[in-house]
Design an enzyme around this catalytic site. Structure first.
Site, short mmCIF file in Angstrom:
data_model
loop_
_atom_site.label_atom_id
_atom_site.label_comp_id
_atom_site.label_asym_id
_atom_site.label_seq_id
_atom_site.Cartn_x
_atom_site.Cartn_y
_atom_site.Cartn_z
N MET A 13 56.60 -53.58 -93.37
CA MET A 13 57.18 -54.88 -93.03
C MET A 13 56.19 -55.77 -92.47
O MET A 13 55.88 -55.85 -91.45
CB MET A 13 58.29 -54.73 -92.41
CG MET A 13 59.43 -53.66 -92.73
SD MET A 13 60.85 -53.49 -91.59
CE MET A 13 59.97 -52.71 -90.35
N GLY A 14 55.53 -56.53 -93.70
CA GLY A 14 54.74 -57.45 -93.11
C GLY A 14 55.61 -58.60 -92.93
O GLY A 14 56.32 -58.92 -93.68
N THR A 15 55.43 -58.82 -91.46
CA THR A 15 56.65 -59.35 -90.89
C THR A 15 56.65 -60.77 -90.30
O THR A 15 55.57 -60.55 -89.51
CB THR A 15 57.44 -58.20 -90.22
OG1 THR A 15 57.98 -57.31 -91.04
CG2 THR A 15 58.49 -58.78 -89.26
N THR A 16 57.65 -61.32 -89.95
CA THR A 16 57.82 -62.39 -89.12
C THR A 16 59.00 -61.76 -88.20
O THR A 16 60.09 -61.74 -88.80
CB THR A 16 58.01 -63.62 -89.51
OG1 THR A 16 56.79 -64.04 -90.31
CG2 THR A 16 58.02 -64.68 -88.40
#
Lengths: 251, 287
Positions: A13-16
């Site tokens: 989850m390349g995430t913010t």
């Protein structure tokens, strides 16, 4: 170069993810992109997971690792609540999360933000980044994660820092103490959409969860309800308009 | 009320025909023969006091502590077999620190009392173990306020405004009942095995008869500072000069004044309490 895509590569989850306290509770926010390399495995995932009635966690990093950690903590907290006879505190939930993260640091790759409300301390946010630190903050921005995609040919290492690193400057300027619920949610929504605009590993919709003494409210903001930023704005007074639309080429 | 359970009292895993486990009752007798131990819950904290009967004049004053801190915010006073008490205290300390390391907060007193009680109860379930021959009064101050619990050798644990165990408990309890306002809704049970006594006490309290004439002080309005003096007076009052030799008074508290930490009562306050108690005794004798 190569368009090979390994769909069995670990889902990251390349995430913010964001957690913000306000006067009376907390607001948690996240984007909704789960990627496998450059392929978006799930464009509408829910990264804000419930641990107890009053405590939620934002997950980032390896999807599997963060899910497993959440599941364990939910299980322990459930038993703890029964034993205690009253809702668990946010601090206890965060401590359980960090014990798992720290004691299994060699095997896990997940950064978490624990947020919730309890009757003793009110709204609290605890960041539990990669190594298993625990730090209470008035606001926390999504932890960095980098997925080493061994099976993916073109990318060895995603750049560290998810969408959240783009937000530090924004928060320094925009966050203030004692916001109202709506101000806080606006801030979170704006921040996540800013990160989505700049970070390739974040995208999709914005989900927020507001937790306070009255309970939990989940909100969902699809793209058309989010503010536009900079290059996404419609062109105004563009030369291209003045000159007129070019004739399509006919062959 | 003592009775011999001939034939049914050899093992803790045997019930008598009238449903009693005699070994547990005998264990309680060991507690009854020890020096009095009192605990009271005041407005801002807990006070524990022990009548430490001195076995030998050669003992160093201040040795043989009967009150132990089990965590920063809680302490435990032990009555009965001293070695058994040491075991319980060690286990309690371990439970408290373990909870703190797992959950990241000091153990709630209610939870601690439950753990102590189930440990004590454990030893009444197997034939190869004997019940603990000691009762403990556990007092602590957590985020829900000050709380007082008593755990008996049978493993029952109740929450109290005021509790007393040991030789002079009946006399002390009479004084302590008088010290407290029974507020409906709180668990207040003395001698839980004796339902008849309980009902009598409860009915008298609700009739206001007991409270009416001799209710001296109200614990809900008392600070720990005042509570220390009162506990000293009670202990001096119940000490039987004729039967027992000298005794040493040991007291501890956990209250707002001590920063919610369990510690020995400060020396000057202890001396003040002892003086007040002795003076009260003289007064009574003079009458």
């Amino acid at each position: 170069m190569d368009q090979k895509m390994d769909f069995n590569a670990p889902h990251s989850m390349g995430t913010t993810i964001i957690g913000v306290t306000y006067n009376g509770g907390v607001v948690l926010g996240a984007d909704s992109r789960t990627s496998t390399g450059v392929y978006v495995a799930n464009r509408a995932s829910d990264k804000i997971t419930q641990l107890t009635d009053n405590v939620y966690v934002c997950r980032s990093g390896s999807a599997a690792d963060s899910q497993v950690v959440s599941d364990y903590v939910r299980y322990f907290l459930h038993q703890h609540t029964i034993q205690l006879g009253q809702p668990a505190t946010v601090k206890v939930a965060a401590n359980l999360v960090r014990l798992l993260s720290y004691n299994n640091k060699n095997f896990l790759e997940t950064g978490l933000i624990v947020g919730g409300w309890d009757k003793y301390e009110g709204g609290q946010i605890y960041g539990v980044p990669l190594g298993g630190t625990i730090v209470q903050q008035p606001f926390a921005i999504g932890e960095m994660e980098d997925e080493i995609l061994k099976n993916h040919c073109s990318i060895e290492h995603c750049f560290p820092g998810s969408g959240s690193s783009y937000l530090y400057g924004f928060f320094d300027q925009a966050w203030k103490e004692g916001m109202t619920k709506d101000e806080a949610e606006d801030l979170v929504k704006k921040a996540v959409s800013l990160a989505i605009a700049r970070d390739g590993a974040s995208g999709g919709v914005v989900r927020t969860v507001i937790i306070n003494s009255e309970g939990v409210t989940r909100n969902f903001y699809p793209g058309d309800q989010l503010p536009l930023w900079h290059e996404e704005l419609e062109p105004q007074n563009s030369l291209l308009d003045i000159l007129g639309a070019p004739e399509p080429m006919n062959i | 009320m003592s009775s011999i359970g001939t034939g049914y009292d050899l093992s803790v895993t045997t019930f008598s025909p009238d449903g009693r486990v005699f070994q547990i009752e005998y264990a309680a007798k060991a507690v009854d023969n020890s020096g009095t131990v009192i605990g009271i819950k005041c407005k801002d904290g807990i006070v524990l006091g022990v009548e430490k009967l001195i076995a030998s004049k050669m003992m160093l004053p201040g040795s043989n502590r009967r009150i132990h801190s089990v965590h920063r915010h809680s302490g435990m006073a032990v009555a009965g077999l001293a070695a058994d008490g040491r075991q319980i205290v060690a286990r309690t300390k371990s439970e408290a620190t373990n909870y703190d390391s797992v959950y990241g907060e000091p153990i709630p007193v209610k939870e601690l009392a439950e753990r102590v009680a189930s440990y004590v109860h454990l030893c009444t379930l197997y034939w190869w173990l004997r019940p603990f021959g000691c009762g403990v009064i556990l007092g602590g101050y957590d985020r829900d306020g000050p709380q007082l619990y008593m755990v008996e050798p049978s493993g029952v644990s109740y929450r109290y405004f005021g509790a007393a165990i040991g030789k002079g408990r009946q006399a002390a309890k009479t004084e302590v009942i008088l010290l407290s306002i029974s507020i409906v809704g709180f668990l207040l049970a003395f001698r839980p095995g004796r339902l008849d006594q309980c009902m009598r006490i409860l009915s008298l309290c609700s009739l206001g008869v007991w409270g009416g004439e001799i209710e001296k002080l109200k614990l809900t309005d008392m600070t720990c500072r005042q509570g220390v003096i009162e506990v000293a007076k009670i202990i001096y009052g119940v000490h039987d000069e004729a039967k027992d030799k000298d005794f040493e008074l040991e007291m501890s508290w956990v209250c707002d004044e001590s920063n919610r930490q369990h510690q020995k009562v400060p020396d000057e306050l202890l001396e003040e309490a002892k003086a007040a108690a002795k003076a009260a005794l003289e007064e009574m004798d003079a009458d």
